[in-house]
Design a protein around this motif. Sequence first.
Motif, PDB file in Angstrom:
ATOM      1  N   UNK A   1       0.824  -1.210   0.000  1.00  0.00           N
ATOM      2  CA  UNK A   1       0.000   0.000   0.000  1.00  0.00           C
ATOM      3  C   UNK A   1       0.861   1.264   0.000  1.00  0.00           C
ATOM      4  N   UNK A   2       0.537   2.141  -0.919  1.00  0.00           N
ATOM      5  CA  UNK A   2       1.218   3.431  -1.038  1.00  0.00           C
ATOM      6  C   UNK A   2       0.687   4.378   0.040  1.00  0.00           C
ATOM      7  N   UNK A   3       1.498   5.349   0.410  1.00  0.00           N
ATOM      8  CA  UNK A   3       1.076   6.306   1.436  1.00  0.00           C
ATOM      9  C   UNK A   3      -0.230   6.992   1.057  1.00  0.00           C
ATOM     10  N   UNK A   4      -0.412   7.346  -0.197  1.00  0.00           N
ATOM     11  CA  UNK A   4      -1.642   8.030  -0.609  1.00  0.00           C
ATOM     12  C   UNK A   4      -2.872   7.157  -0.349  1.00  0.00           C
ATOM     13  N   UNK A   5      -2.726   5.837  -0.499  1.00  0.00           N
ATOM     14  CA  UNK A   5      -3.831   4.925  -0.201  1.00  0.00           C
ATOM     15  C   UNK A   5      -4.105   4.884   1.303  1.00  0.00           C
ATOM     16  N   UNK A   6      -3.043   4.783   2.081  1.00  0.00           N
ATOM     17  CA  UNK A   6      -3.183   4.755   3.537  1.00  0.00           C
ATOM     18  C   UNK A   6      -3.833   6.039   4.036  1.00  0.00           C
ATOM     19  N   UNK A   7      -3.358   7.163   3.535  1.00  0.00           N
ATOM     20  CA  UNK A   7      -3.864   8.467   3.986  1.00  0.00           C
ATOM     21  C   UNK A   7      -5.352   8.609   3.705  1.00  0.00           C
ATOM     22  N   UNK A   8      -5.768   8.268   2.472  1.00  0.00           N
ATOM     23  CA  UNK A   8      -7.177   8.416   2.126  1.00  0.00           C
ATOM     24  C   UNK A   8      -8.046   7.435   2.908  1.00  0.00           C
ATOM     25  N   UNK A   9      -7.547   6.240   3.151  1.00  0.00           N
ATOM     26  CA  UNK A   9      -8.301   5.264   3.949  1.00  0.00           C
ATOM     27  C   UNK A   9      -8.566   5.789   5.351  1.00  0.00           C
ATOM     28  N   UNK A  10      -7.556   6.428   5.932  1.00  0.00           N
ATOM     29  CA  UNK A  10      -7.750   6.992   7.266  1.00  0.00           C
ATOM     30  C   UNK A  10      -8.727   8.158   7.237  1.00  0.00           C
ATOM     31  N   UNK A  11      -8.681   8.980   6.197  1.00  0.00           N
ATOM     32  CA  UNK A  11      -9.641  10.091   6.109  1.00  0.00           C
ATOM     33  C   UNK A  11     -11.073   9.566   6.052  1.00  0.00           C
ATOM     34  N   UNK A  12     -11.275   8.481   5.320  1.00  0.00           N
ATOM     35  CA  UNK A  12     -12.607   7.891   5.196  1.00  0.00           C
ATOM     36  C   UNK A  12     -13.078   7.324   6.535  1.00  0.00           C
ATOM     37  N   UNK A  13     -12.183   6.615   7.198  1.00  0.00           N
ATOM     38  CA  UNK A  13     -12.550   5.909   8.433  1.00  0.00           C
ATOM     39  C   UNK A  13     -12.634   6.851   9.628  1.00  0.00           C
ATOM     40  N   UNK A  14     -11.810   7.881   9.659  1.00  0.00           N
ATOM     41  CA  UNK A  14     -11.791   8.785  10.815  1.00  0.00           C
ATOM     42  C   UNK A  14     -13.155   9.417  11.083  1.00  0.00           C
ATOM     43  N   UNK A  15     -13.875   9.816  10.035  1.00  0.00           N
ATOM     44  CA  UNK A  15     -15.177  10.466  10.264  1.00  0.00           C
ATOM     45  C   UNK A  15     -16.178   9.475  10.863  1.00  0.00           C
ATOM     46  N   UNK A  16     -16.069   8.205  10.496  1.00  0.00           N
ATOM     47  CA  UNK A  16     -16.940   7.178  11.084  1.00  0.00           C
ATOM     48  C   UNK A  16     -16.592   6.998  12.542  1.00  0.00           C
ATOM     49  N   UNK A  17     -15.290   6.895  12.810  1.00  0.00           N
ATOM     50  CA  UNK A  17     -14.837   6.711  14.189  1.00  0.00           C
ATOM     51  C   UNK A  17     -15.257   7.889  15.073  1.00  0.00           C
ATOM     52  N   UNK A  18     -15.083   9.099  14.593  1.00  0.00           N
ATOM     53  CA  UNK A  18     -15.415  10.281  15.393  1.00  0.00           C
ATOM     54  C   UNK A  18     -16.921  10.350  15.665  1.00  0.00           C
ATOM     55  N   UNK A  19     -17.731  10.004  14.675  1.00  0.00           N
ATOM     56  CA  UNK A  19     -19.181  10.004  14.881  1.00  0.00           C
ATOM     57  C   UNK A  19     -19.571   8.994  15.948  1.00  0.00           C
ATOM     58  N   UNK A  20     -18.965   7.833  15.928  1.00  0.00           N
ATOM     59  CA  UNK A  20     -19.265   6.793  16.922  1.00  0.00           C
ATOM     60  C   UNK A  20     -18.774   7.176  18.315  1.00  0.00           C
ATOM     61  N   UNK A  21     -17.623   7.843  18.365  1.00  0.00           N
ATOM     62  CA  UNK A  21     -17.054   8.205  19.669  1.00  0.00           C
ATOM     63  C   UNK A  21     -17.926   9.206  20.424  1.00  0.00           C
ATOM     64  N   UNK A  22     -18.808   9.884  19.708  1.00  0.00           N
ATOM     65  CA  UNK A  22     -19.680  10.873  20.344  1.00  0.00           C
ATOM     66  C   UNK A  22     -21.002  10.280  20.817  1.00  0.00           C
ATOM     67  N   UNK A  23     -21.156   8.950  20.678  1.00  0.00           N
ATOM     68  CA  UNK A  23     -22.374   8.282  21.128  1.00  0.00           C
ATOM     69  C   UNK A  23     -22.025   7.032  21.921  1.00  0.00           C
ATOM     70  N   UNK A  24     -22.888   6.698  22.872  1.00  0.00           N
ATOM     71  CA  UNK A  24     -22.700   5.463  23.636  1.00  0.00           C
ATOM     72  C   UNK A  24     -23.518   4.352  22.982  1.00  0.00           C
ATOM     73  N   UNK A  25     -22.846   3.283  22.517  1.00  0.00           N
ATOM     74  CA  UNK A  25     -23.589   2.229  21.811  1.00  0.00           C
ATOM     75  C   UNK A  25     -24.366   1.338  22.771  1.00  0.00           C
ATOM     76  N   UNK A  26     -25.403   0.730  22.264  1.00  0.00           N
ATOM     77  CA  UNK A  26     -26.201  -0.219  23.045  1.00  0.00           C
ATOM     78  C   UNK A  26     -25.599  -1.609  22.842  1.00  0.00           C
TER      79      UNK A  26
END
Length: 505
Positions: free
Chosen positions: A441-466
């Motif tokens: 994996x090239x750095x550009x692939x890694x970087x974009x993958x993290x950008x995609x996943x980070x917004x999901x992670x941040x949204x989840x971190x602001x809620x308590x799951x059941x």
Amino acid sequence: MKEKNVLITIFGGTGDLAQRKLYPSLFRLYLKGELQESFAVIGTARRPWSDEKYREVVQETIKDIAESTEQAKTFSEHFYYQSHDVTDTEHYDHLKDLADRLDKQYDLQGNRLFYLAMSPNFFGTIVQHLESQGMLDTDGYHRVIIEKPFGTDYESAKKLNEEINDVFSEQEIYRIDHYLGKEMIQNISAIRFANNIFESMWNNRYIDNIQINISENLGVEERGGYYDKSGALKDMVQNHILQVLALLAMEPPIEFSERGIRQEKIKALDSVRIYTPEEVKENFVRGQYDDGHLEDKTFTGYRKEDNVDPNSATETFVAGKFQLDNFRWSGVPFYVRTGKRLTEKGTRINIVFKPTPVNVFKTSITEPSEQETLAPNVLTIYIQPTEGFSLSLNGKEVGNSFDMIPVKLDYRNSAEIIGNTPEAYEKLLLDAFEGDGTNFTHWDEVAQSWRIVDVIRHAWDNETPDFPNYAAGTMGPKAAYDLLAKDGFEWIWTPDEWYRERNLL
């Protein structure tokens, strides 16, 4: 076949990865003649082992594939051990002395491959010392292989990449994702680009949806401490799943080369829509397994596993819908699903094609019947544990009526072929020796993958799951099925139904 002259230095040489994957893979390359006389391996770790102890361990890891004890012993004599503290500068001086001696002894031509099979926390420290203490002062090539996780989010990955880039160029960095070394992952491109029947229909005019499944029937086992800080989103989606998605979605490369494939994969990832927090709630589901049973086995819930917080909010399951904003894929959902303690272990891809515009085989124009709905045509790529592909079609059932039944054209690699298929790490190590970064994996692939996943992670971190919200042994929470149902689709792979029909689940 040209022999690979190379010195391989493994940081974390006593670890589980080295013993389960790296040493057997190096031995298979030795059996095939890729490694012969002019190679050497230095294993480093904190344990105070001797060369003899290290070689005994190496021989133990290959005993099931070696033709004889003598053969295993001859191979292991190329292995040397140095007890090493990666933060101690003096230890790198000793490492350099050993490396220089082995370079002359085995005629390694200054070629050096460094494998960092340890915590990413030490990557920057290691590469800086390799440079400062002269480990890279040879005329041959210098390459570094890095295991995941590459960072814990975009910012940490960026910092880590900058530290490594201070010493190694992007062309010398090999970020390993063992999924890219699997035979059927590499076959995705062959099935698509070598068959006009598929490539001509590989777009939103003919494809309804694409489903990527990576299912594990095991729990976290002894990895509870690590997993509780990671979770399924970072452990599987950020790397394996998004890499598979990129291979499925990319445009045909101008040439089938490292540069051509890499450019198209990066473009595909760049087209993945980055969601708002509200869109994350609509398009992604998380879960955590509870107690459960399957057949005669009972399973313990995640929060009861060793080294796991009894109130943990870490997800062991993720299902979601990615959308790509480009001409080819606009409107086609890419559904992904991965998790621990699911019904079966398996990795498979389902390409679901659009139905025919009109079903001419319906029973009556005025009296709709079940025959009005035809089963979709589905191309399935099986990646593990079985390898192969199938295509489901609709055919006429034997008899007087024109009732349609699904017919499957199925091809699976035989057990003999699978048994002789190079293991993923074997393929990837050989690629690294040959300087081929196609399956890394090239750095550009890694970087974009993290950008995609980070917004999901941040949204989840602001809620308590059941949590917990699905029983061990099932294919995840009900919300994962609702996710597709609201779009008018359903999961193609449903192994849990077989067990439920027999009252085993």
